[in-house]
Design a protein around this motif. Structure first.
Motif, PDB file in Angstrom:
ATOM      1  N   VAL A 105       0.856  -1.187   0.000  1.00  0.00           N
ATOM      2  CA  VAL A 105       0.000   0.000   0.000  1.00  0.00           C
ATOM      3  C   VAL A 105       0.897   1.244   0.000  1.00  0.00           C
ATOM      4  CG1 VAL A 105      -1.704   1.314   1.323  1.00  0.00           C
ATOM      5  CG2 VAL A 105      -1.899  -1.177   1.153  1.00  0.00           C
ATOM      6  N   PRO A 106       0.755   2.109  -0.991  1.00  0.00           N
ATOM      7  CA  PRO A 106       1.566   3.324  -1.024  1.00  0.00           C
ATOM      8  C   PRO A 106       1.370   4.145   0.255  1.00  0.00           C
ATOM      9  CG  PRO A 106       0.399   3.038  -3.094  1.00  0.00           C
ATOM     10  CD  PRO A 106      -0.149   2.020  -2.143  1.00  0.00           C
ATOM     11  N   LEU A 107       2.491   4.590   0.821  1.00  0.00           N
ATOM     12  CA  LEU A 107       2.497   5.320   2.086  1.00  0.00           C
ATOM     13  C   LEU A 107       3.369   6.552   1.968  1.00  0.00           C
ATOM     14  CD1 LEU A 107       2.222   5.567   5.263  1.00  0.00           C
ATOM     15  CD2 LEU A 107       4.239   4.084   5.364  1.00  0.00           C
ATOM     16  N   ALA A 108       2.809   7.693   2.343  1.00  0.00           N
ATOM     17  CA  ALA A 108       3.583   8.931   2.419  1.00  0.00           C
ATOM     18  C   ALA A 108       3.616   9.365   3.870  1.00  0.00           C
ATOM     19  CB  ALA A 108       2.934  10.023   1.569  1.00  0.00           C
ATOM     20  N   THR A 109       4.804   9.676   4.360  1.00  0.00           N
ATOM     21  CA  THR A 109       4.924  10.141   5.743  1.00  0.00           C
ATOM     22  C   THR A 109       5.316  11.611   5.816  1.00  0.00           C
ATOM     23  OG1 THR A 109       7.208   9.374   5.898  1.00  0.00           O
ATOM     24  CG2 THR A 109       5.482   7.847   6.628  1.00  0.00           C
ATOM     25  N   ASN A 110       5.351  12.277   4.678  1.00  0.00           N
ATOM     26  CA  ASN A 110       5.655  13.707   4.661  1.00  0.00           C
ATOM     27  C   ASN A 110       5.009  14.345   3.440  1.00  0.00           C
ATOM     28  OD1 ASN A 110       7.626  13.739   2.359  1.00  0.00           O
ATOM     29  ND2 ASN A 110       8.694  12.326   3.731  1.00  0.00           N
ATOM     30  N   MET A 111       4.974  15.657   3.436  1.00  0.00           N
ATOM     31  CA  MET A 111       4.275  16.392   2.392  1.00  0.00           C
ATOM     32  C   MET A 111       4.859  16.150   1.000  1.00  0.00           C
ATOM     33  SD  MET A 111       3.116  20.406   2.338  1.00  0.00           S
ATOM     34  CE  MET A 111       2.462  20.334   3.989  1.00  0.00           C
ATOM     35  N   GLY A 112       6.172  16.063   0.890  1.00  0.00           N
ATOM     36  CA  GLY A 112       6.792  15.862  -0.415  1.00  0.00           C
ATOM     37  C   GLY A 112       6.373  14.548  -1.054  1.00  0.00           C
ATOM     38  N   THR A 113       6.417  13.483  -0.292  1.00  0.00           N
ATOM     39  CA  THR A 113       6.029  12.175  -0.817  1.00  0.00           C
ATOM     40  C   THR A 113       4.524  12.125  -1.076  1.00  0.00           C
ATOM     41  OG1 THR A 113       7.839  11.193   0.445  1.00  0.00           O
ATOM     42  CG2 THR A 113       6.188   9.694  -0.436  1.00  0.00           C
ATOM     43  N   ALA A 114       3.741  12.740  -0.212  1.00  0.00           N
ATOM     44  CA  ALA A 114       2.292  12.762  -0.411  1.00  0.00           C
ATOM     45  C   ALA A 114       1.936  13.467  -1.720  1.00  0.00           C
ATOM     46  CB  ALA A 114       1.616  13.445   0.775  1.00  0.00           C
ATOM     47  N   GLU A 115       2.648  14.534  -2.022  1.00  0.00           N
ATOM     48  CA  GLU A 115       2.393  15.252  -3.269  1.00  0.00           C
ATOM     49  C   GLU A 115       2.672  14.368  -4.475  1.00  0.00           C
ATOM     50  OE1 GLU A 115       3.225  19.623  -5.033  1.00  0.00           O
ATOM     51  OE2 GLU A 115       4.994  18.624  -4.204  1.00  0.00           O
ATOM     52  N   VAL A 116       3.776  13.639  -4.437  1.00  0.00           N
ATOM     53  CA  VAL A 116       4.117  12.741  -5.540  1.00  0.00           C
ATOM     54  C   VAL A 116       3.037  11.665  -5.694  1.00  0.00           C
ATOM     55  CG1 VAL A 116       5.775  11.007  -6.322  1.00  0.00           C
ATOM     56  CG2 VAL A 116       6.599  13.183  -5.400  1.00  0.00           C
ATOM     57  N   LEU A 117       2.589  11.097  -4.580  1.00  0.00           N
ATOM     58  CA  LEU A 117       1.550  10.067  -4.657  1.00  0.00           C
ATOM     59  C   LEU A 117       0.257  10.609  -5.259  1.00  0.00           C
ATOM     60  CD1 LEU A 117       1.832   7.965  -1.362  1.00  0.00           C
ATOM     61  CD2 LEU A 117       2.512   7.333  -3.685  1.00  0.00           C
ATOM     62  N   LEU A 118      -0.182  11.776  -4.820  1.00  0.00           N
ATOM     63  CA  LEU A 118      -1.443  12.307  -5.342  1.00  0.00           C
ATOM     64  C   LEU A 118      -1.334  12.717  -6.805  1.00  0.00           C
ATOM     65  CD1 LEU A 118      -3.159  14.258  -2.446  1.00  0.00           C
ATOM     66  CD2 LEU A 118      -3.495  11.918  -3.218  1.00  0.00           C
ATOM     67  N   LYS A 119      -0.203  13.264  -7.196  1.00  0.00           N
ATOM     68  CA  LYS A 119      -0.029  13.598  -8.618  1.00  0.00           C
ATOM     69  C   LYS A 119       0.021  12.321  -9.453  1.00  0.00           C
ATOM     70  CE  LYS A 119       1.869  18.191  -8.242  1.00  0.00           C
ATOM     71  NZ  LYS A 119       2.924  19.128  -8.621  1.00  0.00           N
ATOM     72  N   GLY A 120       0.645  11.283  -8.907  1.00  0.00           N
ATOM     73  CA  GLY A 120       0.651   9.987  -9.588  1.00  0.00           C
ATOM     74  C   GLY A 120      -0.740   9.385  -9.664  1.00  0.00           C
ATOM     75  N   LEU A 121      -1.504   9.531  -8.595  1.00  0.00           N
ATOM     76  CA  LEU A 121      -2.876   9.039  -8.576  1.00  0.00           C
ATOM     77  C   LEU A 121      -3.696   9.717  -9.667  1.00  0.00           C
ATOM     78  CD1 LEU A 121      -5.129   7.395  -7.167  1.00  0.00           C
ATOM     79  CD2 LEU A 121      -5.408   9.332  -5.607  1.00  0.00           C
ATOM     80  N   LYS A 122      -3.537  11.021  -9.778  1.00  0.00           N
ATOM     81  CA  LYS A 122      -4.269  11.785 -10.793  1.00  0.00           C
ATOM     82  C   LYS A 122      -3.932  11.309 -12.203  1.00  0.00           C
ATOM     83  CE  LYS A 122      -5.030  16.418 -12.549  1.00  0.00           C
ATOM     84  NZ  LYS A 122      -4.581  17.792 -12.555  1.00  0.00           N
ATOM     85  N   GLU A 123      -2.691  10.931 -12.426  1.00  0.00           N
ATOM     86  CA  GLU A 123      -2.248  10.502 -13.754  1.00  0.00           C
ATOM     87  C   GLU A 123      -2.485   9.015 -14.023  1.00  0.00           C
ATOM     88  OE1 GLU A 123      -1.245  12.571 -16.160  1.00  0.00           O
ATOM     89  OE2 GLU A 123      -1.662  14.197 -14.745  1.00  0.00           O
ATOM     90  N   GLY A 124      -2.995   8.290 -13.017  1.00  0.00           N
ATOM     91  CA  GLY A 124      -3.283   6.874 -13.221  1.00  0.00           C
ATOM     92  C   GLY A 124      -2.134   5.941 -12.909  1.00  0.00           C
ATOM     93  N   PHE A 125      -1.090   6.436 -12.254  1.00  0.00           N
ATOM     94  CA  PHE A 125       0.080   5.616 -11.967  1.00  0.00           C
ATOM     95  C   PHE A 125      -0.143   4.644 -10.808  1.00  0.00           C
ATOM     96  CE2 PHE A 125       2.691   9.449 -13.534  1.00  0.00           C
ATOM     97  CZ  PHE A 125       2.473   9.085 -14.853  1.00  0.00           C
TER      98      PHE A 125
END
Length: 134
Positions: A103-123
Motif C-alpha cells: 500500500v503506497p504510504l507517504a509520511t511527509n508532504m513531499g512524498t504525499a504530493e508525488v503520490l497524489l499527482k501519480g494518482l491523478k495521472e493513473g500511476f
C-alpha cells in the motif's frame, strides 16, 4: 480509491493545508481518517471523511485492519518524528502493514504530493488490478 489520512498533533495543520491544496484530487476518492484528524479535515475543507477512533485509541489499528483486508489503497500519514508518541508500536505496525501489502504510504508532504499527482495521472491503478486478483 480509498485513502487514509493521519497526522500527529504537530502535523495536523500541515495536513489540512495539504488536503486543501489537493482537494480536487482527493474529492474524487473515499477518504478515511483517525478521529481528530478526520474532524479537522471535515471542518477545514468540507470534504466527506469516514472517521475512526483517534490514533492512540485504536484508529491506527482500524486503518491497519483495512490494509490487511486489502481494503485501503493509500495512506498519507504526516508523522512527527521529533516528538515521542505513546502509541509508537501502533504506528510502526501500520507502516509495516503498508510494506507487507504494497500500500503506497507517504509520511511527509513531499512524498504525499508525488503520490497524489501519480494518482491523478493513473500511476496507482495497479492497486485496482491487484484488488481484482484477490
Amino acid at each position: 480509491m480509498k485513502i487514509a489520512l493521519i497526522a500527529h498533533d504537530r502535523k495536523k495543520d500541515d495536513l489540512i493545508q495539504f488536503v486543501t491544496a489537493y482537494k480536487p484530487i482527493l474529492s474524487e476518492h473515499t477518504l478515511y481518517a483517525t478521529g481528530t484528524t478526520g474532524q479537522r479535515v471535515i471542518d477545514g475543507t468540507g470534504l466527506e471523511v469516514i472517521r475512526f477512533q483517534s490514533g492512540p485509541l485504536g484508529g491506527d489499528q482500524q486503518i491497519g485492519a483495512m490494509i490487511a483486508q486489502n481494503e485501503m489503497d493509500m495512506v498519507i500519514f504526516f508523522r512527527d518524528p521529533l516528538t515521542a508518541q505513546p502509541h509508537e508500536p501502533d504506528v510502526s505496525a501500520l507502516i509495516r502493514l503498508c510494506d507487507v501489502y504494497g500500500v503506497p504510504l507517504a509520511t511527509n508532504m513531499g512524498t504525499a504530493e508525488v503520490l497524489l499527482k501519480g494518482l491523478k495521472e493513473g500511476f496507482i491503478d495497479w492497486r485496482l488490478i491487484s484488488k481484482d486478483r484477490k
